[in-house]
Scaffold this motif. Structure first.
Motif, mmCIF file in Angstrom:
data_model
loop_
_atom_site.group_PDB
_atom_site.id
_atom_site.type_symbol
_atom_site.label_atom_id
_atom_site.label_comp_id
_atom_site.label_asym_id
_atom_site.label_seq_id
_atom_site.Cartn_x
_atom_site.Cartn_y
_atom_site.Cartn_z
ATOM 1 N N LEU A 7 -4.251 -8.379 3.231
ATOM 2 C CA LEU A 7 -5.022 -7.491 4.102
ATOM 3 C C LEU A 7 -4.114 -6.424 4.702
ATOM 4 O O LEU A 7 -4.501 -5.250 4.794
ATOM 5 N N ALA A 8 -2.901 -6.808 5.079
ATOM 6 C CA ALA A 8 -1.949 -5.827 5.617
ATOM 7 C C ALA A 8 -1.648 -4.747 4.586
ATOM 8 O O ALA A 8 -1.576 -3.557 4.908
ATOM 9 N N ARG A 9 -1.467 -5.139 3.340
ATOM 10 C CA ARG A 9 -1.198 -4.147 2.299
ATOM 11 C C ARG A 9 -2.389 -3.193 2.147
ATOM 12 O O ARG A 9 -2.208 -1.977 1.994
ATOM 13 N N ALA A 10 -3.603 -3.759 2.200
ATOM 14 C CA ALA A 10 -4.788 -2.913 2.094
ATOM 15 C C ALA A 10 -4.849 -1.917 3.253
ATOM 16 O O ALA A 10 -5.169 -0.739 3.058
ATOM 17 N N LEU A 11 -4.521 -2.365 4.464
ATOM 18 C CA LEU A 11 -4.545 -1.468 5.622
ATOM 19 C C LEU A 11 -3.479 -0.384 5.497
ATOM 20 O O LEU A 11 -3.681 0.750 5.954
ATOM 21 N N ALA A 12 -2.366 -0.712 4.858
ATOM 22 C CA ALA A 12 -1.301 0.281 4.670
ATOM 23 C C ALA A 12 -1.744 1.416 3.750
ATOM 24 O O ALA A 12 -1.153 2.494 3.773
ATOM 25 N N GLN A 13 -2.779 1.182 2.949
ATOM 26 C CA GLN A 13 -3.323 2.253 2.112
ATOM 27 C C GLN A 13 -4.073 3.294 2.936
ATOM 28 O O GLN A 13 -4.382 4.368 2.430
ATOM 29 N N GLU A 14 -4.398 2.955 4.172
ATOM 30 C CA GLU A 14 -5.214 3.828 5.040
ATOM 31 C C GLU A 14 -6.517 4.218 4.340
ATOM 32 O O GLU A 14 -6.858 5.394 4.218
ATOM 33 N N PRO A 15 -7.278 3.213 3.899
ATOM 34 C CA PRO A 15 -8.498 3.507 3.144
ATOM 35 C C PRO A 15 -9.655 3.896 4.056
ATOM 36 O O PRO A 15 -9.646 3.616 5.262
ATOM 37 N N VAL A 20 -8.943 6.042 -1.365
ATOM 38 C CA VAL A 20 -10.167 5.906 -0.575
ATOM 39 C C VAL A 20 -10.544 4.442 -0.372
ATOM 40 O O VAL A 20 -10.979 4.047 0.703
ATOM 41 N N THR A 21 -10.371 3.627 -1.420
ATOM 42 C CA THR A 21 -10.827 2.244 -1.413
ATOM 43 C C THR A 21 -9.654 1.290 -1.578
ATOM 44 O O THR A 21 -8.856 1.434 -2.509
ATOM 45 N N ALA A 22 -9.567 0.307 -0.689
ATOM 46 C CA ALA A 22 -8.559 -0.747 -0.807
ATOM 47 C C ALA A 22 -9.277 -2.073 -0.989
ATOM 48 O O ALA A 22 -10.305 -2.322 -0.350
ATOM 49 N N SER A 28 2.705 -1.211 11.484
ATOM 50 C CA SER A 28 1.438 -1.347 12.194
ATOM 51 C C SER A 28 0.491 -2.280 11.446
ATOM 52 O O SER A 28 -0.198 -3.106 12.061
ATOM 53 N N ALA A 29 0.439 -2.165 10.130
ATOM 54 C CA ALA A 29 -0.429 -3.027 9.321
ATOM 55 C C ALA A 29 -0.002 -4.486 9.428
ATOM 56 O O ALA A 29 -0.842 -5.390 9.522
ATOM 57 N N MET A 30 1.315 -4.731 9.443
ATOM 58 C CA MET A 30 1.797 -6.110 9.562
ATOM 59 C C MET A 30 1.508 -6.681 10.943
ATOM 60 O O MET A 30 1.146 -7.859 11.079
ATOM 61 N N ARG A 31 1.660 -5.850 11.975
ATOM 62 C CA ARG A 31 1.359 -6.337 13.325
ATOM 63 C C ARG A 31 -0.129 -6.648 13.466
ATOM 64 O O ARG A 31 -0.499 -7.654 14.065
ATOM 65 N N ALA A 32 -0.964 -5.792 12.914
ATOM 66 C CA ALA A 32 -2.412 -5.975 13.044
ATOM 67 C C ALA A 32 -2.887 -7.269 12.404
ATOM 68 O O ALA A 32 -3.872 -7.866 12.855
ATOM 69 N N THR A 33 -2.204 -7.713 11.381
ATOM 70 C CA THR A 33 -2.603 -8.919 10.657
ATOM 71 C C THR A 33 -1.714 -10.128 10.977
ATOM 72 O O THR A 33 -1.793 -11.157 10.312
ATOM 73 N N SER A 34 -0.861 -9.979 11.993
ATOM 74 C CA SER A 34 -0.009 -11.074 12.481
ATOM 75 C C SER A 34 0.943 -11.607 11.421
ATOM 76 O O SER A 34 1.179 -12.814 11.314
ATOM 77 N N VAL A 35 1.509 -10.686 10.626
ATOM 78 C CA VAL A 35 2.503 -11.116 9.633
ATOM 79 C C VAL A 35 3.848 -10.418 9.844
ATOM 80 O O VAL A 35 4.753 -10.548 9.018
ATOM 81 N N ALA A 36 4.013 -9.694 10.936
ATOM 82 C CA ALA A 36 5.263 -8.963 11.164
ATOM 83 C C ALA A 36 6.461 -9.905 11.235
ATOM 84 O O ALA A 36 7.559 -9.572 10.775
ATOM 85 N N ASP A 37 6.236 -11.118 11.781
ATOM 86 C CA ASP A 37 7.351 -12.063 11.890
ATOM 87 C C ASP A 37 7.703 -12.691 10.545
ATOM 88 O O ASP A 37 8.713 -13.400 10.429
#
Length: 270
Positions: free
Chosen positions: A154-162, A82-84, A126-135
């Motif tokens: 932040l990308a890791r937190a978004l990957a949790q789908e919190p 639930v929480t990231a 998707s999380a990496m693209r959203a935070t501009s770290v995919a490259d």
């Protein structure tokens, strides 16, 4: 114990003691808006409050509810679904690649990205693209700048789908462009976010609500206009302040002056 309040995040009468000293004292807040900012001088208890919310420091008193469940009577995995949280430093990640680090955000759901479960790869990408770290996906965390590491966290937190995102000074180490981009990204998320910020102008511009702390207690809460008054800013931060409108964004902006620097002018309104 369940909270009867419908807010995704609710803090009820939380106090935290460290080494026999009360750091936060009876704090209550309800976070239902998109972004709720927590501000206050150094030592006011901002980070301590967040640690009680994401299960790093157990409160001496009170309760924290995430999605209606007490986080301290739930398991760590249940809370992580639930929480990231994005904290300021995480040296344990230094030997991972960016992609592997972001993929660990799937662990609360009982699996690693490497396990190949359908859908996880897309969530991580998707999380990496959203935070501009995919490259940076194949780079070691240890080779990144402080700002790049912050975006990876932040990308890791978004990957949790919190449902709830807790950010402790997320703009530290970021240049001004990436500060604005990160907070714009957070505003666009459909996630209730509680964020501590040192920069009061960032809080004024991006937060829907603000909670102002002083010596471990809430002294003001409400919209940025309600909280960032000259009286509150003088009392809590010891500065003179004026409220302006940013001509580029139309949002609230604050001007500050120390007593010795302040010069009266009819162009500044309070």
């Amino acid at each position: 114990m369940n909270s009867e309040d419908g807010a995704p995040l609710r803090v009820e009468g939380v106090s935290v003691d460290i080494a026999g000293r009360r750091i936060i004292d009876g704090i209550s807040l309800s976070a239902q808006s998109n972004i709720v900012g927590v501000v206050g001088p150094n030592g006011s208890g901002k980070s301590t409050l967040l640690r009680a919310i994401y299960r790093m420091l157990r409160p001496a008193e009170g309760h924290v509810f995430a999605d209606g469940r007490d986080v301290w009577t739930s398991s760590a995995r249940e809370v992580a679904r639930v929480t990231a949280a994005v904290v300021q430093d995480n040296p344990a990640d230094l030997e991972l690649t960016v992609a592997d680090c972001v993929a660990t955000g799937r662990l609360p759901h009982g699996r690693l990205f490497a396990a190949g479960r359908s859908g996880d790869a897309g969530i991580v990408e998707s999380a990496m693209r959203a935070t501009s770290v995919a490259d940076l996906a194949n780079r070691q965390i240890s080779t990144l700048s402080g700002g790049e590491r912050q975006r990876v966290q932040l990308a890791r937190a978004l990957a949790q789908e919190p449902r709830i995102l807790v950010l402790d000074e997320p703009t530290n180490h970021l240049d001004i462009r990436h500060q604005l981009q990160l907070l714009t990204l957070v505003r666009e998320l459909t996630v209730t976010t509680l964020v501590t910020l040192h920069d009061l102008n960032l809080a004024a511009a991006y937060c829907d609500e603000v909670v102002m702390l002083e010596r471990g207690r809430v002294v003001a809460s409400g919209t940025p206009c309600e909280v960032f008054t000259p009286e509150h800013l003088r009392r809590v931060f010891g500065v003179h302040a004026a409220s302006l409108i940013n001509p580029l964004t139309g949002r609230l902006q604050l001007a500050f002056a120390d007593e010795d620097d302040r010069q009266p002018t009819d162009r500044i309104t309070r």
